[in-house]
Scaffold this motif. Structure first.
Motif, PDB file in Angstrom:
ATOM      1  N   TYR A 450       0.833  -1.197   0.000  1.00 56.60           N
ATOM      2  CA  TYR A 450       0.000   0.000   0.000  1.00 56.60           C
ATOM      3  C   TYR A 450       0.875   1.257   0.000  1.00 56.60           C
ATOM      4  CZ  TYR A 450      -3.895   3.023   1.487  1.00 56.60           C
ATOM      5  OH  TYR A 450      -4.847   4.000   1.574  1.00 56.60           O
ATOM      6  N   GLY A 451       1.846   1.297   0.916  1.00 63.74           N
ATOM      7  CA  GLY A 451       2.723   2.459   1.003  1.00 63.74           C
ATOM      8  C   GLY A 451       3.601   2.623  -0.222  1.00 63.74           C
ATOM      9  N   THR A 452       4.105   1.504  -0.762  1.00 67.88           N
ATOM     10  CA  THR A 452       4.942   1.567  -1.963  1.00 67.88           C
ATOM     11  C   THR A 452       4.175   2.194  -3.122  1.00 67.88           C
ATOM     12  OG1 THR A 452       6.238  -0.358  -1.275  1.00 67.88           O
ATOM     13  CG2 THR A 452       6.274   0.199  -3.610  1.00 67.88           C
ATOM     14  N   LYS A 453       2.961   1.746  -3.326  1.00 63.39           N
ATOM     15  CA  LYS A 453       2.133   2.256  -4.417  1.00 63.39           C
ATOM     16  C   LYS A 453       1.913   3.762  -4.284  1.00 63.39           C
ATOM     17  CE  LYS A 453      -0.963   2.255  -7.777  1.00 63.39           C
ATOM     18  NZ  LYS A 453      -0.586   2.067  -9.196  1.00 63.39           N
ATOM     19  N   LEU A 454       1.551   4.212  -3.098  1.00 61.43           N
ATOM     20  CA  LEU A 454       1.227   5.629  -2.926  1.00 61.43           C
ATOM     21  C   LEU A 454       2.473   6.517  -2.956  1.00 61.43           C
ATOM     22  CD1 LEU A 454      -1.622   5.560  -0.249  1.00 61.43           C
ATOM     23  CD2 LEU A 454      -1.779   5.537  -2.736  1.00 61.43           C
ATOM     24  N   LEU A 455       3.572   6.047  -2.379  1.00 56.01           N
ATOM     25  CA  LEU A 455       4.789   6.860  -2.385  1.00 56.01           C
ATOM     26  C   LEU A 455       5.317   7.049  -3.793  1.00 56.01           C
ATOM     27  CD1 LEU A 455       6.699   5.543   0.759  1.00 56.01           C
ATOM     28  CD2 LEU A 455       5.730   7.827   0.441  1.00 56.01           C
ATOM     29  N   LYS A 456       5.171   6.046  -4.640  1.00 61.11           N
ATOM     30  CA  LYS A 456       5.650   6.173  -6.020  1.00 61.11           C
ATOM     31  C   LYS A 456       4.908   7.257  -6.799  1.00 61.11           C
ATOM     32  CE  LYS A 456       6.421   2.537  -8.466  1.00 61.11           C
ATOM     33  NZ  LYS A 456       6.201   1.213  -9.110  1.00 61.11           N
ATOM     34  N   GLU A 457       3.749   7.659  -6.325  1.00 59.13           N
ATOM     35  CA  GLU A 457       2.968   8.673  -7.020  1.00 59.13           C
ATOM     36  C   GLU A 457       3.268  10.084  -6.547  1.00 59.13           C
ATOM     37  OE1 GLU A 457      -1.087   7.463  -6.748  1.00 59.13           O
ATOM     38  OE2 GLU A 457      -0.800   5.804  -8.159  1.00 59.13           O
TER      39      GLU A 457
END
Length: 546
Positions: A450-457
């Motif tokens: 979840y965090g990986t997905k959002l941080l990449k944005e």
């Protein structure tokens, strides 16, 4: 800027919260009274003839439930290329690199206390089973406030905001069960241990040695004699260097470390190498922060006497193939030390399966007190090594001409140890075990994705460390900002992260940076915590662009 997590191809926070509902229905609770031993309820488990009032009965281990993999903290593929598929039937992450969540839930039998201090034998009914058929639709739902109420410090406010603790790789917070167990020790059991003949000495000795046995079982060591209490992983590594290393390594011998190491697993070997004419050789990493095993095998040779490496990188979160590294080292005739400081709270620890010669960890990384840690060592190997400190408690007999030392573990525990905090560590391991390390793995893995997905944005954000197998570390740098500026901005929102080199300068320099911002997750974190982190970063970048 919207902070919605309804991202195409990715489940929203409410869906992930629903998963949490299923995983964490039953958790260690808040009562501080001595715990009760469960009574068997045949109505809940017909056909199960376990008598929980029998002191010889082994309690069901939630970590051994069918269908749960040993290690699931890594993402399975590099986040730099991973695309989350659209969820099917409201179950996230289905596909080649996913977990069968429904089947997993069906296979779980959870045995946990409603919550009390794990150190009494009083009989009562405060433990319960959740039948398998009820788990998938467990009620009442997981309440994050209930979890956080076990951790008093998480009720704090910072700059008027609720504390969001994302600095777990530096230290974890402590549940009431641990705090109250230490308090109970000082109120009712405090004494020096072993030799005295009075009642409190017996109580304190029992509490201390019971804690040792709890560590033994948590690590699946063969004997409590293989468990040495130290101040932490750093002292543990120094112990091995200054006992076995000083005694057995000779000029020209080689030690292999990895590029991922914390300074604590570099400096003691570097000092020993300078004193004894040893050579350090380093396993390199690829662009995702994964160890290059083909290069490792080239380093191994007849001069290799020790391989010392981390199981999880504190700076990147990379999970190393510890068992494979150990097997290859043993084939070359070398001993192996595994630094488990960052792995022990995320991954199942099984030292017999791993077959490392030494395994070290710190209590404060696994919801226990500071100032206490553990060295596991194979018993024969420990007894071959000379003590690194001398004094009371570690001797059998002393004259002015000669001293005779106890076998392990006593020979490595000179003087009065950290008795109360060893007992507190035992309570922390009880707490983790009653939730289940594999369940913690599953939940943290979900947060990691979840965090990986959002941080990449986040515009201008670069993740440092994108290994296929990762624990819950999300190191990054943000274009246009110093890491301490980002840390300060997050602190204003009540978010605690680590900004700096994390005592792992070689690996950060491998990626061309001197420091990173490092959010790191534990099972008391939530999707909401990550939402607040990411929203703050978006606002920071927005102000910078304008």
């Amino acid at each position: 800027m919207s902070t919605s997590t309804n991202i195409p191809g990715f489940p929203d926070a409410s869906l992930l919260q629903q998963l949490a509902n299923q995983f964490f229905t039953a958790l260690p609770g808040e009562s501080v009274a001595p715990p009760a031993v469960a009574k068997h309820d045949p109505a809940l488990h017909p056909g199960n003839n376990v008598d929980l009032n029998d002191p010889q009965t082994s309690l069901p281990d939630p970590n051994l439930s069918g269908g749960i993999p040993k290690s699931v903290a890594g993402s399975g593929v590099s986040p730099s290329s991973y695309q989350l598929p659209h969820p099917k039937e409201d179950i996230p992450f289905q596909g080649d690199h996913s977990f069968e969540w429904v089947e997993l839930l069906k296979g779980i039998q959870t045995f946990v206390p409603t919550g009390q201090l794990p150190f009494s034998g009083a009989v009562g009914t405060d433990y319960y089973f959740l039948p398998t058929k009820q788990v998938a639709a467990a009620t009442p739902p997981f309440d994050v406030n209930r979890i956080k109420q076990d951790f008093p410090i998480l009720q704090e406010r910072v700059n008027g905001r609720p504390l969001i603790w994302l600095d777990n790789a530096a230290t974890t917070q402590k549940p009431k069960q641990v705090i109250d167990r230490i308090s109970y020790f000082y109120q009712h059991e405090n004494s020096n241990i072993h030799r005295a003949a009075h009642a409190l000495a017996a109580k304190a000795t029992d509490a201390y040695e019971t804690a040792r046995s709890k560590v033994q079982h948590f690590l699946n060591a063969r004997s409590p004699n293989e468990i040495i209490f130290v101040r932490g992983a750093t002292e543990g590594i120094n112990l091995v260097a200054k006992s076995w290393g000083e005694q057995h390594l000779q000029a020209g011998d080689e030690i292999i470390l990895s590029h991922l190491e914390h300074h604590a697993n570099i400096v003691p070997w570097q000092q020993l190498a300078l004193r004894k004419g040893l050579k350090l050789r380093i396993i390199p990493v690829d662009e995702d922060g994964q160890l290059i095993l083909s290069e490792y095998t080239k380093l191994l040779n007849s001069k290799t006497k020790l391989v010392s490496f981390t199981q999880v990188s504190n700076a990147l979160g990379t999970i190393t193939p510890a068992k494979q590294i150990t097997e290859l080292a043993h084939q070359a005739g070398a001993k192996v030390l595994v630094d488990g400081a960052q792995s022990v709270s995320h991954l199942r620890a099984d030292v017999q399966d791993l077959d490392a010669d030494w395994f070290v960890f710190s209590g404060h990384k696994i919801f226990g007190p500071t100032g206490i840690g553990v060295v596991y060592g194979k018993e024969e190997l420990l007894n071959q090594a000379q003590p690194w400190q001398g004094g009371g408690n570690m001797i059998v007999d002393v004259t002015f001409e000669h001293s005779q030392f106890h076998p392990a573990p006593g020979r490595f525990e000179a003087g009065t140890g950290n008795i109360a905090d060893a007992v507190g560590l035992g309570a922390a391991l009880d707490y983790v075990s009653k939730i289940g390390i594999d369940l913690i793995n599953q939940y943290e893995h979900t947060l990691l994705l979840y965090g990986t997905k959002l941080l990449k944005e986040v515009p201008g954000l670069r993740l440092i460390g994108t290994a296929a197998e990762k624990a819950s570390v999300l190191s990054f740098v943000l274009e246009g900002f110093k890491t301490e500026e980002v840390g300060a901005a997050l602190n204003k929102e009540g978010i605690a992260v680590r900004s700096g080199h994390h005592c792992a300068q070689p690996i950060l320099r491998r990626f061309g940076v001197e420091s990173t911002v490092r959010p790191s997750l534990a099972f008391y974190n939530t999707c909401s915590d990550i939402d607040t982190l990411v929203a703050t970063l978006h606002r920071l970048q927005s102000r910078h662009r304008h």
